[in-house]
Design an enzyme around this catalytic site. Structure first.
Site, PDB file in Angstrom:
ATOM      1  N   SER A 116       0.838  -1.193   0.000  1.00 18.15           N
ATOM      2  CA  SER A 116       0.000   0.000   0.000  1.00 18.15           C
ATOM      3  C   SER A 116       0.874   1.244   0.000  1.00 18.15           C
ATOM      4  CB  SER A 116      -0.902   0.012   1.243  1.00 18.15           C
ATOM      5  OG  SER A 116      -1.787  -1.083   1.232  1.00 18.15           O
ATOM      6  N   ARG A 128      -1.030   8.625   5.571  1.00 17.46           N
ATOM      7  CA  ARG A 128      -0.552   7.385   6.192  1.00 17.46           C
ATOM      8  C   ARG A 128       0.604   7.687   7.141  1.00 17.46           C
ATOM      9  NH1 ARG A 128      -2.161   2.471   3.919  1.00 17.46           N
ATOM     10  NH2 ARG A 128      -3.329   2.618   1.966  1.00 17.46           N
ATOM     11  N   CYS A 267     -18.871  -9.501   2.895  1.00 16.14           N
ATOM     12  CA  CYS A 267     -17.887  -8.756   2.122  1.00 16.14           C
ATOM     13  C   CYS A 267     -17.048  -7.937   3.090  1.00 16.14           C
ATOM     14  CB  CYS A 267     -18.591  -7.849   1.106  1.00 16.14           C
ATOM     15  SG  CYS A 267     -17.527  -6.671   0.242  1.00 16.14           S
ATOM     16  N   ASP A 268     -15.831  -7.607   2.685  1.00 11.50           N
ATOM     17  CA  ASP A 268     -14.965  -6.806   3.538  1.00 11.50           C
ATOM     18  C   ASP A 268     -15.516  -5.394   3.751  1.00 11.50           C
ATOM     19  OD1 ASP A 268     -12.534  -6.348   5.021  1.00 11.50           O
ATOM     20  OD2 ASP A 268     -11.855  -5.115   3.344  1.00 11.50           O
ATOM     21  N   CYS A 322     -19.579  -0.710  -7.054  1.00 11.89           N
ATOM     22  CA  CYS A 322     -19.754  -1.404  -5.774  1.00 11.89           C
ATOM     23  C   CYS A 322     -20.988  -0.855  -5.051  1.00 11.89           C
ATOM     24  CB  CYS A 322     -18.513  -1.183  -4.910  1.00 11.89           C
ATOM     25  SG  CYS A 322     -18.660  -1.842  -3.232  1.00 11.89           S
TER      26      CYS A 322
END
Length: 372
Positions: A116, A128, A267-268, A322
């Site tokens: 990532s 991040r 689903c995640d 999605c």
């Protein structure tokens, strides 16, 4: 029998980063998946697949927090239960804990690693950071260099957010220089209960601009050299193949998330009580996969399409996106962006499709564009 895919979270939501946009809520009581659950899952997952190949996808949170010895046990269990099937593994990580020992394991076991990274330091470190608030970009780059040195196959997973989406071509050129030709772009879409996007999320308009500007570089410079998952999947659909990506697939379902205690969710993106299918200690994965609830969850993607989606000329390419990205009226918040991207790329996709149909390389399109 329909097979299934499972995104395994052996460390649950535990992580060593504090990303500004993370949708996981870490619960202190959550522990690393115990050996009994790990053994049951590996055995059941192999048994639940009708074909000769079985993919294990290890994610998180951050799976390296389980420790390397944990995944050596994983490899041993897979070998024990393989029953003649070919086992492959994909391991998604932020890279912070990778070292030579980890990389030797990945190379010896032939695991695919996903790293990532959200761009060069100013873009990556804006979102991040470590749990102590320190920047992490330099540590991710060190991990990438280790993977290259050990000849580990890896891809880059980039979360496209409100900041890095403003620098599409510079971001893309930076990524393609990092040592792997494989890139995935994941749009950040987080909505509150009223359907309002978070300030970190990418808007539909910005998503479309990002994709088209990256594609404008790729189609002239990198066909056959860099593989962007969304571009490859779109070309595959133009050629008559199923989508490589669940967001572009006609139906959802049978792509579960496994928590460290053995709970299976649809689903995640739907790890909520209403979408819990069961626990692998009470029902085997093959049984959970065949439940009516699992089938209905997949069918709902088409059934819940808005009337405007059903009339849309690019529906076969996006399939409504999605469901987690959809607004209350059934349209994806990224709808305008996808429409822009699919419309812009249509002539190029048709040319590449026709080249392939005549057993010629899509690379020829780059020559055509240079001559035009």
């Amino acid at each position: 029998m329909t097979g299934c895919q499972v995104m395994v979270k052996p460390a649950s939501s535990r992580c060593n980063l504090r990303c500004r946009y993370c949708f996981y809520i870490e619960k202190p009581q959550q522990r690393v998946m115990e050996d009994e659950t790990l053994d049951a899952f590996i055995r059941q997952h192999i048994d639940a697949q009708p074909g000769d190949e079985v993919l294990f996808a290890w994610q998180g949170g951050e799976p390296t927090l389980c420790g390397l010895d944990y995944f050596k046990r994983v490899a041993a269990l897979q070998q024990r239960y393989a029953n003649g099937k070919r086992i492959t593994n994909a391991f998604q990580t932020n890279g912070i804990l990778l070292n030579d020992e980890w990389c030797r394991f990945f190379r010896e076991q032939n695991w695919l690693v996903g790293i990532s990274i959200d761009g060069p330091a100013p873009l990556h470190d804006a979102f991040r950071v470590s749990n102590s608030g320190k920047p992490t970009h330099h540590r991710v780059v060190d991990a990438i260099n280790l993977l290259v040195a050990h000849r580990v196959e890896f891809n880059l997973l980039v979360v496209v957010n409100s900041l890095n989406s403003q620098h599409p071509q510079a971001l893309y050129r930076y990524l393609r220089a990092l040592g792997t030709p494989f890139i995935q772009f994941i749009p950040l879409v987080e909505q509150d209960e009223n359907g309002n996007l978070s300030i970190e999320s990418v808007t539909g308009q910005r998503w479309g601009e990002f994709l088209t500007r990256v594609f404008s570089v790729w189609v002239r410079e990198d066909i056959g050299r860099v593989y962007v998952q969304l571009f490859d999947s779109t070309l595959g659909i133009w050629c008559g193949y199923p989508s490589q990506m669940c967001a572009q697939s006609e139906r959802c379902g049978h792509a579960f998330a496994l928590e460290s205690n053995g709970d299976i969710y649809q689903c995640d993106h739907y790890v909520y009580p209403a979408y819990r299918l069961g626990n692998i200690h009470q029902q085997p994965l093959k049984t959970l996969n065949a439940l009516p609830e699992a089938i209905a969850f997949g069918d709902n993607k088409q059934q819940s399409l808005s009337p405007s989606c059903r009339q849309c000329p690019v529906l076969r390419l996006c399939q409504g996106d999605c469901p987690k990205h959809r607004l209350q009226q059934g349209k994806s918040t990224l709808c305008d962006g996808y429409r822009q991207f699919f419309t812009y790329t249509e002539p190029h996709m048709k040319t590449m499709r026709d080249l392939l149909k005549h057993h010629r390389s899509p690379v020829e399109l780059m020559v055509m564009l240079q001559q035009s």
